[in-house]
Design a protein around this motif. Structure first.
Motif, PDB file in Angstrom:
ATOM      1  N   UNK A  13       4.871   0.789   1.347  1.00  0.00           N
ATOM      2  CA  UNK A  13       5.403  -0.090   2.410  1.00  0.00           C
ATOM      3  C   UNK A  13       6.592  -0.910   1.904  1.00  0.00           C
ATOM      4  N   UNK A  14       6.731  -1.023   0.574  1.00  0.00           N
ATOM      5  CA  UNK A  14       7.813  -1.827   0.003  1.00  0.00           C
ATOM      6  C   UNK A  14       9.191  -1.251   0.281  1.00  0.00           C
ATOM      7  N   UNK A  15       9.274   0.054   0.611  1.00  0.00           N
ATOM      8  CA  UNK A  15      10.597   0.638   0.864  1.00  0.00           C
ATOM      9  C   UNK A  15      10.920   0.665   2.358  1.00  0.00           C
ATOM     10  N   UNK A  16       9.991   0.167   3.218  1.00  0.00           N
ATOM     11  CA  UNK A  16      10.235   0.122   4.656  1.00  0.00           C
ATOM     12  C   UNK A  16      11.067  -1.115   4.985  1.00  0.00           C
ATOM     13  N   UNK A  47       0.832  -1.202   0.000  1.00  0.00           N
ATOM     14  CA  UNK A  47       0.000   0.000   0.000  1.00  0.00           C
ATOM     15  C   UNK A  47       0.872   1.260   0.000  1.00  0.00           C
ATOM     16  N   UNK A  48       0.250   2.369  -0.411  1.00  0.00           N
ATOM     17  CA  UNK A  48       0.893   3.680  -0.365  1.00  0.00           C
ATOM     18  C   UNK A  48       0.327   4.457   0.806  1.00  0.00           C
ATOM     19  N   UNK A  49       1.221   5.070   1.581  1.00  0.00           N
ATOM     20  CA  UNK A  49       0.811   5.834   2.760  1.00  0.00           C
ATOM     21  C   UNK A  49       1.204   7.290   2.555  1.00  0.00           C
ATOM     22  N   UNK A  50       0.236   8.172   2.735  1.00  0.00           N
ATOM     23  CA  UNK A  50       0.494   9.606   2.642  1.00  0.00           C
ATOM     24  C   UNK A  50       0.374  10.195   4.033  1.00  0.00           C
ATOM     25  N   UNK A  55       7.490  -1.135  10.335  1.00  0.00           N
ATOM     26  CA  UNK A  55       6.437  -1.585   9.433  1.00  0.00           C
ATOM     27  C   UNK A  55       5.211  -2.044  10.219  1.00  0.00           C
ATOM     28  N   UNK A  56       5.447  -2.734  11.346  1.00  0.00           N
ATOM     29  CA  UNK A  56       4.332  -3.194  12.184  1.00  0.00           C
ATOM     30  C   UNK A  56       3.560  -1.999  12.744  1.00  0.00           C
ATOM     31  N   UNK A  57       4.305  -0.971  13.178  1.00  0.00           N
ATOM     32  CA  UNK A  57       3.649   0.222  13.724  1.00  0.00           C
ATOM     33  C   UNK A  57       2.791   0.901  12.663  1.00  0.00           C
ATOM     34  N   UNK A  58       3.262   0.932  11.445  1.00  0.00           N
ATOM     35  CA  UNK A  58       2.499   1.541  10.355  1.00  0.00           C
ATOM     36  C   UNK A  58       1.246   0.731  10.044  1.00  0.00           C
ATOM     37  N   UNK A  59       1.363  -0.597  10.066  1.00  0.00           N
ATOM     38  CA  UNK A  59       0.213  -1.442   9.758  1.00  0.00           C
ATOM     39  C   UNK A  59      -0.863  -1.367  10.845  1.00  0.00           C
ATOM     40  N   UNK A  60      -0.439  -1.079  12.075  1.00  0.00           N
ATOM     41  CA  UNK A  60      -1.401  -0.977  13.187  1.00  0.00           C
ATOM     42  C   UNK A  60      -2.113   0.371  13.211  1.00  0.00           C
ATOM     43  N   UNK A  61      -1.573   1.350  12.444  1.00  0.00           N
ATOM     44  CA  UNK A  61      -2.109   2.720  12.509  1.00  0.00           C
ATOM     45  C   UNK A  61      -3.312   2.899  11.601  1.00  0.00           C
ATOM     46  N   UNK A 111      17.509   2.449  10.129  1.00  0.00           N
ATOM     47  CA  UNK A 111      16.988   1.243   9.496  1.00  0.00           C
ATOM     48  C   UNK A 111      15.548   1.352   9.053  1.00  0.00           C
ATOM     49  N   UNK A 112      15.005   2.581   8.983  1.00  0.00           N
ATOM     50  CA  UNK A 112      13.598   2.746   8.592  1.00  0.00           C
ATOM     51  C   UNK A 112      13.384   2.358   7.125  1.00  0.00           C
ATOM     52  N   UNK A 113      14.253   2.841   6.258  1.00  0.00           N
ATOM     53  CA  UNK A 113      14.103   2.592   4.825  1.00  0.00           C
ATOM     54  C   UNK A 113      15.165   1.620   4.316  1.00  0.00           C
ATOM     55  N   UNK A 114      14.856   0.979   3.209  1.00  0.00           N
ATOM     56  CA  UNK A 114      15.840   0.095   2.578  1.00  0.00           C
ATOM     57  C   UNK A 114      17.097   0.847   2.173  1.00  0.00           C
ATOM     58  N   UNK A 115      16.943   2.089   1.779  1.00  0.00           N
ATOM     59  CA  UNK A 115      18.053   2.921   1.303  1.00  0.00           C
ATOM     60  C   UNK A 115      18.084   4.201   2.127  1.00  0.00           C
ATOM     61  N   UNK A 116      19.246   4.511   2.730  1.00  0.00           N
ATOM     62  CA  UNK A 116      19.357   5.712   3.558  1.00  0.00           C
ATOM     63  C   UNK A 116      19.073   6.999   2.779  1.00  0.00           C
ATOM     64  N   UNK A 117      19.221   6.958   1.444  1.00  0.00           N
ATOM     65  CA  UNK A 117      18.922   8.152   0.655  1.00  0.00           C
ATOM     66  C   UNK A 117      17.450   8.549   0.790  1.00  0.00           C
TER      67      UNK A 117
END
Length: 440
Positions: free
Chosen positions: A184-187, A163-166, A193-199, A211-217
């Motif tokens: 969510x694919x870049x988390x 899903x896309x989260x804004x 990710x669990x916290x986002x899914x519970x929100x 470590x939030x994103x796959x890429x620090x950029x």
């Protein structure tokens, strides 16, 4: 004036320039007479200042300037006429010892001479030429990505994978207030990710950035921090969930194909996949060509053996810049630039021996091709020759543009020459394997 060359060895020589009074006296006298006509000196009428006073005040400066002009003009003429292939510029040996009260002068200059060598483009060992293919996995991913891009957004209340989260990231302490949208694919972080899914929409959750994103950029993109701060960012931020959407992929029908490639250009999934493969492999070819060029250049530098006038070049680097360098600084700069200098000599020899110079007509045609490609992007696919010639003329009047295009054409010519003449072996690889193998 007399100029003589004494060879020290095959790479070093000394030029001796002898200038007599007859070489400069008439010119110096003429300039001083003009000074006398226009000089404003208290106590004398304009044009009636004694010549002796003019010579005393301006004579040495005029002499030095005119002798230096003679030196530069005749040095250049001598090097051209004698067809001397020099590196850098002549370095004065005795400029501090010149007696400007004398009538005749002798100047000495160190010369660094270009080495004689042969270039074997074929070499002993074959260089790999990669043919990068778009495999089924890559095409599958590209098709899915395009279908998502042209698909519909469907609002949701709960986050699921893909899903896309804004929402908006905030942190008063770190001056962050950044609206953004991400999938969510870049988390990367499981807890985040669990916290986002519970929100739910309207919730504010606290997330660790480490470590939030796959890429620090992505810290830079989605949190608004600087490029330097993005790497290894380890803070806490609040994220307010404002929208949750999933993308329903576009159907594989004619309407979809026409949106992508124009009406009737593609009529089936098979043709779509073939078109994606063709376009991808055209882009891959540019990367493959750049890798090939780099590898052939490295091979030529490694295997084309010749000596350089090292001491001369280090001294030239030391004295030729805007700011003089120490011996240590010049030596370090030479070591950094030696490989580039070697390739300049190798490339120059290849170009001269194989007539690979760029002509004006080639430059003009190249500029018109670039213009046509740019105009096509804005819908003008059939510009007139008159229109192209006018724009090309304006571009070719810009010195920087001409230099840039000449460099591009030179590179293209060298690449084609290497493709035709270097010893190559072709290897077919997927893009992922190319990245692993070529840039491991």
């Amino acid at each position: 004036m007399n100029i003589t060359k004494k060879d020290i060895d095959s790479l070093n020589a000394v030029l001796t320039v002898e200038i007599s009074k007859d070489d400069y006296s008439d010119k110096v006298e003429s300039i001083l007479k003009n000074y006398r006509k226009n000089a404003n000196i208290p106590g004398f009428r304009k044009g009636h200042v004694p010549m002796g006073m003019v010579k005393k005040q301006y004579g040495t400066a005029v002499l030095v300037e005119e002798v230096n002009k003679l030196l530069q003009d005749n040095l250049h003429k001598y090097l051209t006429e004698e067809k001397l292939d020099v590196l850098g510029n002549p370095i004065p040996k005795n400029e501090k010892d010149v007696d400007w009260n004398a009538e005749n002068f002798t100047f000495e200059f160190d010369l660094g001479l270009a080495p004689e060598f042969d270039v074997d483009v074929k070499g002993k060992k074959a260089v790999t030429r990669y043919k990068i293919v778009a495999d089924d996995k890559m095409i599958d991913n590209q098709v899915e990505s395009i279908r998502k891009q042209y698909g519909k957004l469907i609002a949701k209340d709960k986050v699921e994978d893909g899903d896309e989260i804004t929402g908006t990231f905030t942190s008063d302490e770190n001056d962050i207030d950044k609206p953004t949208t991400f999938s969510t694919e870049i988390i990367k972080g499981k807890k985040q990710l669990k916290a986002l899914k519970d929100a739910k929409i309207g919730d504010v959750i606290t997330l660790k950035t480490k470590g939030l994103f796959n890429d620090d950029h992505d810290n830079q993109k989605h949190l608004g921090v600087s490029h330097d701060d993005a790497h290894g960012l380890d803070i806490k931020v609040d994220f307010k969930v404002e929208e949750i959407n999933t993308r329903e992929m576009a159907e594989m029908n004619q309407e979809f194909f026409d949106k992508l490639f124009g009406e009737g250009e593609v009529t089936s999934e098979e043709e779509l996949r073939a078109k994606i493969k063709e376009d991808a492999e055209k882009q891959f070819e540019q990367q493959s060509d750049q890798k090939l060029l780099n590898d052939v250049v490295e091979d030529l530098i490694e295997n084309t053996k010749f000596d350089l006038p090292t001491e001369f070049l280090q001294k030239w680097i030391q004295v030729s810049g805007e700011k003089p360098m120490t011996e240590e600084e010049a030596k370090a700069e030479y070591e950094r630039s030696e490989k580039g200098l070697r390739y300049q000599l190798i490339e120059g020899k290849i170009r001269n021996e194989n007539d690979l110079q760029v002509s004006f007509d080639e430059l003009k045609d190249y500029s018109k091709q670039m213009i046509k490609a740019q105009m096509a992007q804005f819908g003008n696919t059939n510009p007139s020759d008159e229109e192209l010639d006018g724009i090309a003329a304006r571009i070719l009047s810009n010195e920087e543009e001409v230099k840039r295009m000449t460099e591009q054409l030179n590179t293209n010519k060298m690449l084609e020459f290497f493709k035709e003449n270097a010893k190559l072996k072709e290897k077919e690889v997927s893009y992922d394997d190319f990245i692993k193998e070529a840039y491991s």
